[in-house]
Design an enzyme around this catalytic site. Structure first.
Site, PDB file in Angstrom:
ATOM      1  N   ASP A  96       5.661  10.555  -5.876  1.00  0.00           N
ATOM      2  CA  ASP A  96       4.060   9.372  -4.746  1.00  0.00           C
ATOM      3  C   ASP A  96       5.264   9.226  -3.995  1.00  0.00           C
ATOM      4  OD1 ASP A  96       2.589   7.071  -4.949  1.00  0.00           O
ATOM      5  OD2 ASP A  96       3.028   5.810  -6.320  1.00  0.00           O
ATOM      6  N   MET A  97       4.529   9.634  -2.879  1.00  0.00           N
ATOM      7  CA  MET A  97       5.082   9.120  -1.305  1.00  0.00           C
ATOM      8  C   MET A  97       4.810   7.870  -1.522  1.00  0.00           C
ATOM      9  SD  MET A  97       5.161  12.299  -0.942  1.00  0.00           S
ATOM     10  CE  MET A  97       5.704  12.165   1.075  1.00  0.00           C
ATOM     11  N   TYR A 139       0.720   5.834   4.697  1.00  0.00           N
ATOM     12  CA  TYR A 139       0.370   5.347   5.713  1.00  0.00           C
ATOM     13  C   TYR A 139       1.203   5.000   6.433  1.00  0.00           C
ATOM     14  CZ  TYR A 139      -4.218   6.875   3.474  1.00  0.00           C
ATOM     15  OH  TYR A 139      -5.401   7.571   3.194  1.00  0.00           O
ATOM     16  N   GLU A 163      -0.314  11.189  -3.822  1.00  0.00           N
ATOM     17  CA  GLU A 163       0.548  12.167  -5.414  1.00  0.00           C
ATOM     18  C   GLU A 163      -0.682  13.354  -5.468  1.00  0.00           C
ATOM     19  OE1 GLU A 163      -0.911   8.287  -8.073  1.00  0.00           O
ATOM     20  OE2 GLU A 163      -2.332   8.607  -7.002  1.00  0.00           O
ATOM     21  N   ARG A 202       7.063  -6.193   2.833  1.00  0.00           N
ATOM     22  CA  ARG A 202       6.831  -6.905   2.001  1.00  0.00           C
ATOM     23  C   ARG A 202       7.585  -7.942   1.707  1.00  0.00           C
ATOM     24  NH1 ARG A 202       5.508  -2.032  -2.303  1.00  0.00           N
ATOM     25  NH2 ARG A 202       3.473  -0.778  -1.050  1.00  0.00           N
TER      26      ARG A 202
END
Length: 343
Positions: A18-19, A23, A121, A60
């Site tokens: 999973d990158m 984006y 993914e 985040r």
């Protein structure tokens, strides 16, 4: 409704790669000055600053979330850098992200069969590569183990004795008395760590991974420790993982089926399914879905990595928020006529 598939083997080695904020990473590679800064990628629709579709870990920390729009993100984090998705013919142009994802797939495919699940993914069947390593150069005989592999998170590994975590991982990989399944997972740890470092070297992208004996468990594990980390699910740790896992976090249980399990059966975690015999689940949800539910409660999944590098289909959607909303049939006709004239 999901359908049960017989498990081909519990000695497979499956990884879900999973990158990390993919984006954002693609945009940061194009604009290196954005690296380390709170950054978000926004949709092409400019209403209220555009919808956020990817948020960097730096952003985040300030409370920026994907559910926000650009203006709201600026209020929470004034220094956030908003990068707009490229637009082509009035729609989002994702070709740059797809191409970047293809770069990653080409690297991962060097060691096993790849199934591209989305732009960012990939499932990877490493069973053959792990069997070959176990036969030619078994991990238990290796004098040195790469640092990235030693940073792996192995579910169920006891670090409460105060010992150094990496040393415990080293001992787990080196175990001579491990069963065949765990020896294969040890090979998977080394292979995936090497692949992730190769992805970083060749593309500048970081990724996280889950390593397990099937796709379902690998998918669950890949999101447990991010960014740029990998998590391993030995067979002995499957029950502990699923016992407390909220039912709605399981793939295919986020919709009506998950709601029914909660409301009608009192099932709130995957482990709660263990109280029902297979016949009871089949009676309520049909033979195939009932067996599938019985299986996932035990970590059983026979879904194969399909060896697909391209998606089966492409979807396209467009939203019309706020003043751009299409509220009448004539307005929809005008919009469609304009689009047809562009073809």
């Amino acid at each position: 409704m999901p359908v049960a598939k017989p498990e081909s083997s519990d000695s497979r080695v499956i990884a879900h790669v999973d990158m990390d904020c993919f984006y954002v990473q693609v945009e940061q590679r194009k604009q290196p000055q954005l690296r380390g800064l709170p950054t978000a990628v926004v949709q092409y629709n400019e209403w209220k600053g555009g919808a956020l579709i990817a948020v960097s870990y730096e952003a985040r920390k300030f409370g920026v979330k994907r559910s926000m729009r650009g203006e709201e993100a600026k209020e929470v984090c004034p220094q956030v850098q908003l990068v707009q998705v490229p637009v082509a013919r009035g729609k989002a142009d994702l070709s740059g992200y797809r191409n970047a994802g293809s770069e990653v797939v080409s690297i991962l495919a060097r060691r096993g069969r790849c199934e591209r699940a989305s732009i960012d993914e990939v499932y990877l069947d490493l069973t053959d590569a792990a069997e070959m390593m176990l036969a030619d150069r078994p991990p238990q005989g290796m004098e040195t183990i790469d640092e990235e592999a030693l940073k792996s998170h192995i579910l169920g590994l006891n670090n409460e004795d105060g010992s150094e975590v990496k040393e415990n991982v080293r001992k787990w990989i080196h175990r001579h008395n491990a069963d065949h399944r765990d020896k294969l997972l040890a090979c998977g740890i080394l292979i995936v760590a090497e692949l992730r470092m190769q992805v970083l070297k060749e593309t500048e992208f970081t990724c996280s991974a889950g390593i397990a004996h099937n796709k379902m468990l690998a998918k669950l594990a890949s999101s447990m420790n991010k960014p740029a980390q990998q998590t391993v699910v030995p067979f002995s740790s499957v029950k502990g993982l699923l016992d407390t896992l909220p039912i709605r976090k399981m793939k295919q249980l986020g919709g009506k089926l998950g709601i029914s399990l909660q409301m009608d059966m009192g099932v709130n975690t995957v482990g709660d399914l263990l109280q029902f015999p297979e016949e009871k689940l089949q009676e309520r949800y049909g033979i195939n879905t009932g067996t599938w539910l019985w299986n996932i409660a035990r970590g059983i999944s026979g879904e194969e990595v399909e060896g697909r590098l391209l998606p089966k289909s492409h979807g396209s959607g467009k939203t019309f928020p706020g003043p751009r909303a299409l509220k009448t049939v004539p307005a929809v006709r005008v919009f469609l006529n304009k689009k047809c004239s562009m073809i």
